[in-house]
Scaffold this motif. Structure first.
Motif, PDB file in Angstrom:
ATOM      1  N   UNK A 130      34.076  42.013  27.166  1.00  0.00           N
ATOM      2  CA  UNK A 130      35.123  42.987  27.473  1.00  0.00           C
ATOM      3  C   UNK A 130      35.276  43.164  28.978  1.00  0.00           C
ATOM      4  N   UNK A 131      34.167  43.257  29.705  1.00  0.00           N
ATOM      5  CA  UNK A 131      34.217  43.430  31.156  1.00  0.00           C
ATOM      6  C   UNK A 131      34.908  42.241  31.828  1.00  0.00           C
ATOM      7  N   UNK A 132      34.627  41.044  31.368  1.00  0.00           N
ATOM      8  CA  UNK A 132      35.273  39.852  31.933  1.00  0.00           C
ATOM      9  C   UNK A 132      36.774  39.866  31.665  1.00  0.00           C
ATOM     10  N   UNK A 133      37.159  40.252  30.463  1.00  0.00           N
ATOM     11  CA  UNK A 133      38.589  40.292  30.138  1.00  0.00           C
ATOM     12  C   UNK A 133      39.282  41.404  30.928  1.00  0.00           C
ATOM     13  N   UNK A 134      38.602  42.502  31.158  1.00  0.00           N
ATOM     14  CA  UNK A 134      39.173  43.563  31.999  1.00  0.00           C
ATOM     15  C   UNK A 134      39.399  43.042  33.429  1.00  0.00           C
ATOM     16  N   UNK A 135      38.465  42.258  33.941  1.00  0.00           N
ATOM     17  CA  UNK A 135      38.644  41.662  35.277  1.00  0.00           C
ATOM     18  C   UNK A 135      39.846  40.707  35.268  1.00  0.00           C
ATOM     19  N   UNK A 136      40.012  39.976  34.172  1.00  0.00           N
ATOM     20  CA  UNK A 136      41.154  39.076  34.040  1.00  0.00           C
ATOM     21  C   UNK A 136      42.454  39.882  33.979  1.00  0.00           C
ATOM     22  N   UNK A 137      42.448  41.001  33.275  1.00  0.00           N
ATOM     23  CA  UNK A 137      43.628  41.860  33.225  1.00  0.00           C
ATOM     24  C   UNK A 137      43.994  42.355  34.624  1.00  0.00           C
ATOM     25  N   UNK A 138      43.003  42.718  35.407  1.00  0.00           N
ATOM     26  CA  UNK A 138      43.256  43.162  36.776  1.00  0.00           C
ATOM     27  C   UNK A 138      43.868  42.027  37.601  1.00  0.00           C
ATOM     28  N   UNK A 139      43.363  40.822  37.426  1.00  0.00           N
ATOM     29  CA  UNK A 139      43.945  39.668  38.128  1.00  0.00           C
ATOM     30  C   UNK A 139      45.393  39.465  37.698  1.00  0.00           C
TER      31      UNK A 139
END
Length: 162
Positions: A130-139
């Protein structure tokens, strides 16, 4: 390529800055590696199994069967990396958004035993996923350029809805 694989590949491209990402690499010995990414500095090669099982990761009928299958995937990835990426540090990664506590414990033990095979193992599970996908969402929120990554493009659209 499925959407889960596209999410993981997009993470490597847009969060970690990897320029080379390959999907569904078929192995001579059978099977495939879902996502392969070369670190931006070329020092590491990431060999990823992507298991987007939303009701919980399970291969076969038990945690033991799942761990056996993942151990086999790690061995194949290590052999592939040794043959095709000599001089680069191989890292096997399992990406899965839904893994039971019991299986996560079993996988932690598998990770320890894999060090003897000369390959680093990272499990991106549950909250880490989830944390990785949240970082991807921010990108995706920061980037409006058109992309050939379907999952990243969808995130861009969702992040820029008015």
């Amino acid at each position: 390529m499925d959407v889960g694989e596209s999410l993981v590949g997009s993470y490597f491209k847009y969060v970690l800055g990897c320029k080379i990402v390959v999907y569904n690499c078929h192995l001579e010995a059978g099977g495939e590696i879902d996502v392969i990414a070369l670190a931006p500095d070329g020092s590491r090669v990431y060999l990823c199994e992507v298991a987007t099982h939303l009701r919980g990761l399970l291969y076969g009928d038990s945690n033991a069967t799942t761990c056996t299958r993942i151990a086999h995937k790690i061995k194949r990835a290590a052999a592939f990396a040794a043959a095709n990426f000599p001089g680069r540090e191989p890292v096997f990664m399992l990406w899965a958004p839904a893994v039971s506590r019991g299986l996560a414990r079993d996988l932690a033990a598998l990770k320890e035993s894999s060090l003897d095979q000369g390959i680093a193992v990272e499990f991106i599970l549950n909250r880490d996923y989830t944390a990785c996908i949240r970082r991807l969402q921010e990108a995706a929120r920061q980037n409006i350029k058109t992309t050939d990554e379907p999952a990243f493009r969808l995130l861009q659209i969702l992040e820029h809805l008015r």
